[in-house]
Design a protein around this motif. Sequence first.
Motif, PDB file in Angstrom:
ATOM      1  N   SER A  41      42.440  30.966  39.980  1.00  0.00           N
ATOM      2  CA  SER A  41      43.147  29.926  40.720  1.00  0.00           C
ATOM      3  C   SER A  41      42.189  28.823  41.150  1.00  0.00           C
ATOM      4  O   SER A  41      42.589  27.701  41.383  1.00  0.00           O
ATOM      5  CB  SER A  41      43.865  30.520  41.933  1.00  0.00           C
ATOM      6  OG  SER A  41      42.912  30.983  42.858  1.00  0.00           O
ATOM      7  N   ARG A  42      40.898  29.137  41.218  1.00  0.00           N
ATOM      8  CA  ARG A  42      39.904  28.142  41.598  1.00  0.00           C
ATOM      9  C   ARG A  42      39.460  27.313  40.393  1.00  0.00           C
ATOM     10  O   ARG A  42      39.427  26.107  40.435  1.00  0.00           O
ATOM     11  CB  ARG A  42      38.702  28.854  42.227  1.00  0.00           C
ATOM     12  CG  ARG A  42      37.618  27.912  42.741  1.00  0.00           C
ATOM     13  CD  ARG A  42      36.379  28.695  43.082  1.00  0.00           C
ATOM     14  NE  ARG A  42      35.882  29.384  41.891  1.00  0.00           N
ATOM     15  CZ  ARG A  42      34.924  30.286  41.903  1.00  0.00           C
ATOM     16  NH1 ARG A  42      34.378  30.668  43.026  1.00  0.00           N
ATOM     17  NH2 ARG A  42      34.521  30.852  40.797  1.00  0.00           N
TER      18      ARG A  42
ATOM     19  N   HIS B 252      38.858  37.274  52.942  1.00  0.00           N
ATOM     20  CA  HIS B 252      38.359  36.347  51.929  1.00  0.00           C
ATOM     21  C   HIS B 252      39.461  35.388  51.492  1.00  0.00           C
ATOM     22  O   HIS B 252      39.235  34.184  51.345  1.00  0.00           O
ATOM     23  CB  HIS B 252      37.842  37.136  50.725  1.00  0.00           C
ATOM     24  CG  HIS B 252      37.094  36.296  49.734  1.00  0.00           C
ATOM     25  ND1 HIS B 252      37.728  35.633  48.715  1.00  0.00           N
ATOM     26  CD2 HIS B 252      35.778  36.021  49.621  1.00  0.00           C
ATOM     27  CE1 HIS B 252      36.819  34.971  48.004  1.00  0.00           C
ATOM     28  NE2 HIS B 252      35.623  35.196  48.530  1.00  0.00           N
TER      29      HIS B 252
ATOM     30  N   TYR C 179      31.130  33.218  45.935  1.00  0.00           N
ATOM     31  CA  TYR C 179      32.290  33.964  46.430  1.00  0.00           C
ATOM     32  C   TYR C 179      32.397  33.908  47.940  1.00  0.00           C
ATOM     33  O   TYR C 179      33.441  34.150  48.507  1.00  0.00           O
ATOM     34  CB  TYR C 179      32.233  35.421  45.961  1.00  0.00           C
ATOM     35  CG  TYR C 179      32.539  35.563  44.487  1.00  0.00           C
ATOM     36  CD1 TYR C 179      33.654  34.959  43.925  1.00  0.00           C
ATOM     37  CD2 TYR C 179      31.711  36.307  43.657  1.00  0.00           C
ATOM     38  CE1 TYR C 179      33.928  35.069  42.583  1.00  0.00           C
ATOM     39  CE2 TYR C 179      31.972  36.430  42.310  1.00  0.00           C
ATOM     40  CZ  TYR C 179      33.093  35.813  41.770  1.00  0.00           C
ATOM     41  OH  TYR C 179      33.365  35.927  40.448  1.00  0.00           O
TER      42      TYR C 179
ATOM     43  N   PHE D 169      31.926  31.215  49.567  1.00  0.00           N
ATOM     44  CA  PHE D 169      32.198  29.797  49.834  1.00  0.00           C
ATOM     45  C   PHE D 169      30.943  29.059  50.267  1.00  0.00           C
ATOM     46  O   PHE D 169      31.004  28.078  50.981  1.00  0.00           O
ATOM     47  CB  PHE D 169      33.281  29.618  50.925  1.00  0.00           C
ATOM     48  CG  PHE D 169      34.499  30.444  50.681  1.00  0.00           C
ATOM     49  CD1 PHE D 169      35.336  30.163  49.611  1.00  0.00           C
ATOM     50  CD2 PHE D 169      34.812  31.506  51.507  1.00  0.00           C
ATOM     51  CE1 PHE D 169      36.463  30.924  49.378  1.00  0.00           C
ATOM     52  CE2 PHE D 169      35.933  32.271  51.275  1.00  0.00           C
ATOM     53  CZ  PHE D 169      36.764  31.981  50.203  1.00  0.00           C
TER      54      PHE D 169
ATOM     55  N   VAL E  66      39.102  44.991  44.135  1.00  0.00           N
ATOM     56  CA  VAL E  66      38.238  43.812  44.178  1.00  0.00           C
ATOM     57  C   VAL E  66      38.314  43.060  42.853  1.00  0.00           C
ATOM     58  O   VAL E  66      38.371  41.825  42.811  1.00  0.00           O
ATOM     59  CB  VAL E  66      36.788  44.238  44.504  1.00  0.00           C
ATOM     60  CG1 VAL E  66      35.849  43.047  44.419  1.00  0.00           C
ATOM     61  CG2 VAL E  66      36.725  44.872  45.883  1.00  0.00           C
TER      62      VAL E  66
ATOM     63  N   PHE F 200      41.384  35.131  42.154  1.00  0.00           N
ATOM     64  CA  PHE F 200      40.701  34.124  42.963  1.00  0.00           C
ATOM     65  C   PHE F 200      39.974  33.118  42.062  1.00  0.00           C
ATOM     66  O   PHE F 200      40.128  31.906  42.201  1.00  0.00           O
ATOM     67  CB  PHE F 200      39.717  34.837  43.896  1.00  0.00           C
ATOM     68  CG  PHE F 200      38.763  33.931  44.606  1.00  0.00           C
ATOM     69  CD1 PHE F 200      39.197  33.149  45.666  1.00  0.00           C
ATOM     70  CD2 PHE F 200      37.424  33.865  44.226  1.00  0.00           C
ATOM     71  CE1 PHE F 200      38.311  32.315  46.331  1.00  0.00           C
ATOM     72  CE2 PHE F 200      36.548  33.039  44.887  1.00  0.00           C
ATOM     73  CZ  PHE F 200      36.984  32.255  45.940  1.00  0.00           C
TER      74      PHE F 200
ATOM     75  N   TYR G 206      41.510  41.084  42.581  1.00  0.00           N
ATOM     76  CA  TYR G 206      41.482  39.974  43.532  1.00  0.00           C
ATOM     77  C   TYR G 206      40.556  38.864  43.042  1.00  0.00           C
ATOM     78  O   TYR G 206      40.917  37.683  43.034  1.00  0.00           O
ATOM     79  CB  TYR G 206      41.039  40.455  44.919  1.00  0.00           C
ATOM     80  CG  TYR G 206      40.899  39.318  45.894  1.00  0.00           C
ATOM     81  CD1 TYR G 206      42.029  38.777  46.504  1.00  0.00           C
ATOM     82  CD2 TYR G 206      39.663  38.742  46.162  1.00  0.00           C
ATOM     83  CE1 TYR G 206      41.926  37.710  47.374  1.00  0.00           C
ATOM     84  CE2 TYR G 206      39.547  37.672  47.021  1.00  0.00           C
ATOM     85  CZ  TYR G 206      40.679  37.161  47.628  1.00  0.00           C
ATOM     86  OH  TYR G 206      40.578  36.095  48.476  1.00  0.00           O
TER      87      TYR G 206
ATOM     88  N   ASP H  91      36.506  22.309  46.928  1.00  0.00           N
ATOM     89  CA  ASP H  91      36.661  22.450  45.485  1.00  0.00           C
ATOM     90  C   ASP H  91      37.444  21.278  44.901  1.00  0.00           C
ATOM     91  O   ASP H  91      37.067  20.711  43.891  1.00  0.00           O
ATOM     92  CB  ASP H  91      37.405  23.747  45.145  1.00  0.00           C
ATOM     93  CG  ASP H  91      36.413  24.883  45.033  1.00  0.00           C
ATOM     94  OD1 ASP H  91      35.209  24.611  45.183  1.00  0.00           O
ATOM     95  OD2 ASP H  91      36.855  26.025  44.799  1.00  0.00           O
TER      96      ASP H  91
ATOM     97  N   LYS I  43      40.702  27.569  37.134  1.00  0.00           N
ATOM     98  CA  LYS I  43      41.755  27.298  36.142  1.00  0.00           C
ATOM     99  C   LYS I  43      41.273  27.556  34.720  1.00  0.00           C
ATOM    100  O   LYS I  43      41.425  26.729  33.834  1.00  0.00           O
ATOM    101  CB  LYS I  43      42.255  25.847  36.267  1.00  0.00           C
ATOM    102  CG  LYS I  43      42.784  25.479  37.631  1.00  0.00           C
ATOM    103  CD  LYS I  43      44.172  26.068  37.854  1.00  0.00           C
ATOM    104  CE  LYS I  43      44.773  25.575  39.160  1.00  0.00           C
ATOM    105  NZ  LYS I  43      44.288  26.359  40.335  1.00  0.00           N
TER     106      LYS I  43
ATOM    107  N   ARG J  86      39.599  31.404  51.833  1.00  0.00           N
ATOM    108  CA  ARG J  86      39.847  30.510  50.719  1.00  0.00           C
ATOM    109  C   ARG J  86      40.957  29.515  51.080  1.00  0.00           C
ATOM    110  O   ARG J  86      40.872  28.325  50.763  1.00  0.00           O
ATOM    111  CB  ARG J  86      40.263  31.329  49.502  1.00  0.00           C
ATOM    112  CG  ARG J  86      40.572  30.494  48.299  1.00  0.00           C
ATOM    113  CD  ARG J  86      40.945  31.397  47.147  1.00  0.00           C
ATOM    114  NE  ARG J  86      41.571  30.598  46.111  1.00  0.00           N
ATOM    115  CZ  ARG J  86      42.836  30.236  46.109  1.00  0.00           C
ATOM    116  NH1 ARG J  86      43.635  30.595  47.099  1.00  0.00           N
ATOM    117  NH2 ARG J  86      43.325  29.501  45.129  1.00  0.00           N
TER     118      ARG J  86
ATOM    119  N   SER K 130      31.532  26.351  42.663  1.00  0.00           N
ATOM    120  CA  SER K 130      31.652  27.291  41.564  1.00  0.00           C
ATOM    121  C   SER K 130      31.191  26.680  40.260  1.00  0.00           C
ATOM    122  O   SER K 130      31.094  25.469  40.104  1.00  0.00           O
ATOM    123  CB  SER K 130      33.108  27.719  41.425  1.00  0.00           C
ATOM    124  OG  SER K 130      33.853  26.580  41.081  1.00  0.00           O
TER     125      SER K 130
ATOM    126  N   LEU L 285      39.312  41.725  51.482  1.00  0.00           N
ATOM    127  CA  LEU L 285      39.939  40.802  50.550  1.00  0.00           C
ATOM    128  C   LEU L 285      40.890  39.859  51.278  1.00  0.00           C
ATOM    129  O   LEU L 285      40.972  38.669  50.952  1.00  0.00           O
ATOM    130  CB  LEU L 285      40.697  41.580  49.464  1.00  0.00           C
ATOM    131  CG  LEU L 285      39.831  42.447  48.557  1.00  0.00           C
ATOM    132  CD1 LEU L 285      40.688  43.137  47.508  1.00  0.00           C
ATOM    133  CD2 LEU L 285      38.742  41.633  47.882  1.00  0.00           C
TER     134      LEU L 285
END
Lengths: 368, 220
Positions: free
Chosen positions: B196-197, A351, B106, B108, B186, B193, B189, A362, B199, A355, B112, A348
């Motif tokens: 925050s990406r 990761h 996930y 990258f 997980v 994640f 997280y 993004d 919203k 990010r 998304s 994590l």
Amino acid sequence: MKFLSDDSLDEGPESMVAIGDKKVSRRDFMKFCTAMAAVLALPETFAGTIAEAIEKKQRPYVVWLEFQDCAGDSESMLRASKPTISQIVLDVISLDYHETIMAPSGKQAEKSLMDVVKNQKGKYIAIVEGAIPLKDGGVYCCIGGRTALDIAKEVCGNAAFTINVGSCSCWGGIASANPNPTGAVGVGEAVPGITYVNLPGCPMNVENVTATIVHYLTFGNLPVLDSRHRPYFAHGKTVHENCERRAHYDAGQFVRQWGDEGHRQGWCLYEMGCKGPVAHFNCPSVRWNGATSWPVQGGHGCIACASDHNWDVAYPFYGRLPKVPGFGIESTADKIGAGLAAATAAGLLVHGIGRAISPKKDKEEGGE
Amino acid sequence: MKYERGRVYTWEFPVRFTHWINFLCVLALSVTGYYVGRPFIHAYSSTQYIMGWMRFIHFVAAYAFLMSIIIRLYWSLVGNKHACICEWLPFTGEKLKRVADDIKCYLFLSKSSCHVGHTALGGLTYLLLFLVFLFEVFSGFALYSVNHSGVIWALLGGWLKSIMELSTIRLYHHLFMYVILVFAMVHVYIAWFSDSRDKTGLMGSIFTGYKFIAEKDMKQ
């Protein structure tokens, strides 16, 4: 024959009771019957019923077969103390064949076995000690030129019922432990279709053997059995339930190391790998060697000797959880769990860093 | 903000309720279960009752957990489409492709897309987690049934004893605790994640039930 105990010596002549063609002290006899009622978990009042049954009925013929074993169950029987071996042999049964303790040998011995099988067909009790090897035609255990399987088929097949004493005759015992080189199995598996009682344990507890026979004499049938053919009176509760150290378990007082303060204080052996919580046996109540002691009282955890395949599945004897298959021999479940958690946290973190260093894609594409 | 966002009632009350009951139960069961497996607190007096309390809490939490699972299963039949158990099942070509997309996302490797309910990968994860939960329930009651004879214990887990040895049941009951804890890490997280990406208010949605979804993603 006069049966003397310390009590009867002290108190002079006592009323005697005739058991078959023998006479024993009434007091000893009633003590024995009461003890049997206790082992069978019957109320005290049943002592009279038991006494009546034993007095009136003819002692059953019993033959004791011995196959792949260490004679530990015979040893256990010889160490019977209440009732003593002489009481068992004189009062309760007529033991007609037992390789280790009988006087005859060779052909005479085998003849006495066959005499019982022929003359008492369907009426005698067969007690079997030791596993029966099936591999390679059963050559790994032969007596008088016959394989154990052959003998068991004839003797157990013609008996009223069979009592398997000790883990070996119940499910194969240590002889059947992985990799089981001789293909050892218990009597129930080797000779299908017979009526049998399993009294496992390493060795079995002789009090339970006598109690099973006394139950048969008193009520005319076998005690209630569980799915593994073990009587509920002996194997209905876990060792843990009646353990004298149970209070320490509930309190949270555990032996952490052999010989530490807790061990000297007689605390719970759970952390040292005691299998009491999964083992069903009446050790804590009946105990051993004249009820003087039993493993946990002696400071050693239970190894679940009366549970099927304990040598393979109750292992490690001195650890709480078994080793995890597929991992190194030193890997415990907790080490693997901690490793998993650490790997996840690391994953994590990586990761998150990933990010943090690639957020622009993004943003450019219009999330914000 | 480029797109207008709509407020979508996603997680109905029973979904949120069972989620937090599960959270409390997993917490309580893990702490007490770990103690039962490895008693890490030393009692100094035999008048204490540490193992007794640990086991008591473990058993009560186990019952609460089972009830929570039953409520959640019931709601998957009568609740909205996001509560449906069918959301967890990945057994169509389209769903499997979305699982692959989610994994790429996930890592990258792709951009998304927002979802009102579970993502396909999320659904698959909950399916596996649910199976782990079921195993924990059955194995737990199997261990419990050793000292509690009765039809109910036999049905709830006693039958497992005829398939697995008790020591094996205990080992896997213990090991799956770590699987659940890894899931929880997980889970939190990824929720943070994703939130925050994208919203979408995902982190808040498990408290309030509402997600904030861009108009263009509404159909998904």
